[in-house]
Design an enzyme around this catalytic site. Structure first.
Site, mmCIF file in Angstrom:
data_model
loop_
_atom_site.group_PDB
_atom_site.id
_atom_site.type_symbol
_atom_site.label_atom_id
_atom_site.label_comp_id
_atom_site.label_asym_id
_atom_site.label_seq_id
_atom_site.Cartn_x
_atom_site.Cartn_y
_atom_site.Cartn_z
ATOM 1 N N ARG A 177 0.827 -1.220 0.000
ATOM 2 C CA ARG A 177 0.000 0.000 0.000
ATOM 3 C C ARG A 177 0.860 1.267 0.000
ATOM 4 O O ARG A 177 0.521 2.267 0.642
ATOM 5 C CB ARG A 177 -0.973 0.005 1.188
ATOM 6 N N SER A 227 -11.487 -1.650 2.717
ATOM 7 C CA SER A 227 -10.770 -2.043 3.937
ATOM 8 C C SER A 227 -10.333 -0.784 4.685
ATOM 9 O O SER A 227 -9.627 0.051 4.129
ATOM 10 C CB SER A 227 -9.538 -2.874 3.592
ATOM 11 N N GLU A 297 -5.944 2.435 6.349
ATOM 12 C CA GLU A 297 -5.666 2.418 4.910
ATOM 13 C C GLU A 297 -6.352 3.609 4.249
ATOM 14 O O GLU A 297 -5.879 4.158 3.268
ATOM 15 C CB GLU A 297 -6.162 1.100 4.301
#
Length: 305
Positions: A177, A227, A297
Site C-alpha cells: 500500500r 478495507s 488504509e
C-alpha cells in the site's frame, strides 16, 4: 472576499464553467458518503491544467487536495478549506497488443473489463476495486493476491516541483500500500501497464468468480471506503477486530460490518466523526487486547466541525 473572487476568476480563465464549483458537499464525492463542504471543486480535463491550478493555489496561498473518485477517502465534517482537484475527467484509454495506457481517472473495474475484452490477463484482481487508476497506483492497490505493481511499466507524474516526468518500475519503490508517488506526494497522471495475452473465457471466469466472492463476503450494500485498516505484519486486521469482539460494534451511524470486520460502514446516515470515533475505538481495543497497532488504509483529510 475580493481576494477569493480574484482566485476564482483566474481559475475560470481556463477551466470550463461546468468543471468549477463553489461550496460543494464532499459527501457527494466520497464512497463513505460523509464530509463537509469544500470551498472550491475543480475538475481539469488536461494534464497542463493541473499545473496551472496548483500555480494559482500557490500564488493566492490556497490549500489544495488531489482526489480521484473518493473511494479511499474520509473527509471530516468541517470540510476542506481550499480547492479539491478531482482528476476523474483525465480518463483516456489506449489499448495495444499487450500494453494499456490509462489516464489517472479511469476506474479500475472498467480497466479490468477492457483488458478482459482484449484477452489481456493480469488485471483480473482489480475488477471489484472501486478506485481509479491514479490513486490505485499511488497506494499500490491490491486484492486476491494481486497488486497493481505486478503490471505497471511506468507512470507519468507531476513531481513536487511541478515538473512532468516519467517514472519506471524500478523508480516507483512499490511496497505494501505504498509507492514513491505516495511518499513524495507526486501526482500520478497516466499509467502504462504491461499485460500478457490470455484466454478470454478464462479471464472472464476469473473476474466473475472474484466479483461473486466480493459480493458474498463484503458489505457492498453500504457506503464505505473498502478495507479501513492496513494488514499488520503477521496478522489480518479483520481477524484481530473480530477476535476483539467488535464485529457489529457501532458508534452513531457508523458500524464495524457484521459481514466483514475489516470494513467500517456508514450504516445509518453517519457523520465523519462517528466513523473516526469508531476507528479510534477499534484501534484502542485491538491495541489493548493484542498489542498490535492498526494503521488506517483510508486517507483522512479536512477540518472538524
Amino acid at each position: 472576499m475580493d481576494y477569493f473572487q480574484d482566485f476564482i476568476a483566474a481559475l475560470s480563465n481556463f477551466i470550463k464553467k461546468d468543471n468549477l464549483k463553489i461550496d460543494v458537499p464532499m459527501k457527494n464525492h466520497t464512497s463513505f458518503k460523509v464530509g463537509g463542504p469544500v470551498d472550491v471543486l475543480v475538475m481539469p480535463e488536461k494534464y497542463e491544467e493541473i499545473n496551472r491550478i496548483i500555480e494559482l493555489c500557490e500564488k493566492y496561498d490556497v490549500n489544495y487536495y488531489i482526489i480521484g473518485n473518493g473511494s479511499n477517502l474520509l473527509v471530516r465534517d468541517g470540510g476542506l478549506r481550499g480547492v479539491a482537484i478531482k482528476l476523474l475527467k483525465l480518463n483516456k484509454l489506449q489499448i495495444g497488443n499487450n500494453k494499456i495506457i490509462a489516464g489517472c481517472g479511469v476506474p479500475l473495474g472498467y480497466l479490468s473489463r477492457k483488458a478482459r475484452d482484449k484477452s489481456l490477463t493480469g488485471l483480473e484482481f482489480a475488477c471489484g476495486i472501486p478506485g481509479s487508476v491514479g490513486g490505485a497506483v499511488a497506494m499500490n492497490a491490491g486484492a486476491y493476491n494481486g497488486e497493481i505493481s505486478n503490471v505497471v511499466e511506468s507512470v507519468l507524474v507531476i513531481d513536487n516541483k511541478g515538473k512532468m516526468k516519467r517514472l519506471y518500475r524500478d523508480e516507483l519503490q512499490f511496497g505494501y500500500r505504498s509507492s514513491a508517488i505516495l511518499k513524495h506526494k507526486y501526482i500520478a497522471l497516466e499509467v502504462t501497464f504491461t499485460l500478457q495475452k490470455g484466454d478470454r473465457e478464462k479471464i472472464a471466469n476469473r473476474i466473475d468468480d472474484l466479483m461473486r466472492r466480493r459480493i458474498e463476503k463484503q458489505p457492498l450494500e453500504y457506503p464505505s471506503a473498502g478495507s479501513t485498516f492496513k494488514r499488520p505484519v503477521g496478522h489480518f486486521a479483520a481477524k484481530l477486530i473480530e477476535d476483539s469482539g467488535l464485529k457489529g460494534k457501532g458508534i452513531g451511524g457508523a458500524q464495524v460490518s457484521d459481514k466483514h470486520s475489516g470494513f467500517i460502514i456508514n450504516k445509518n446516515d453517519a457523520t465523519a466523526k462517528d466513523i473516526l470515533d469508531l476507528i479510534k475505538f477499534v484501534q484502542n481495543t485491538v491495541k489493548s487486547k493484542f498489542n498490535v497497532e492498526l494503521d488506517t488504509e483510508v486517507r483522512i483529510i479536512g477540518e472538524d466541525k
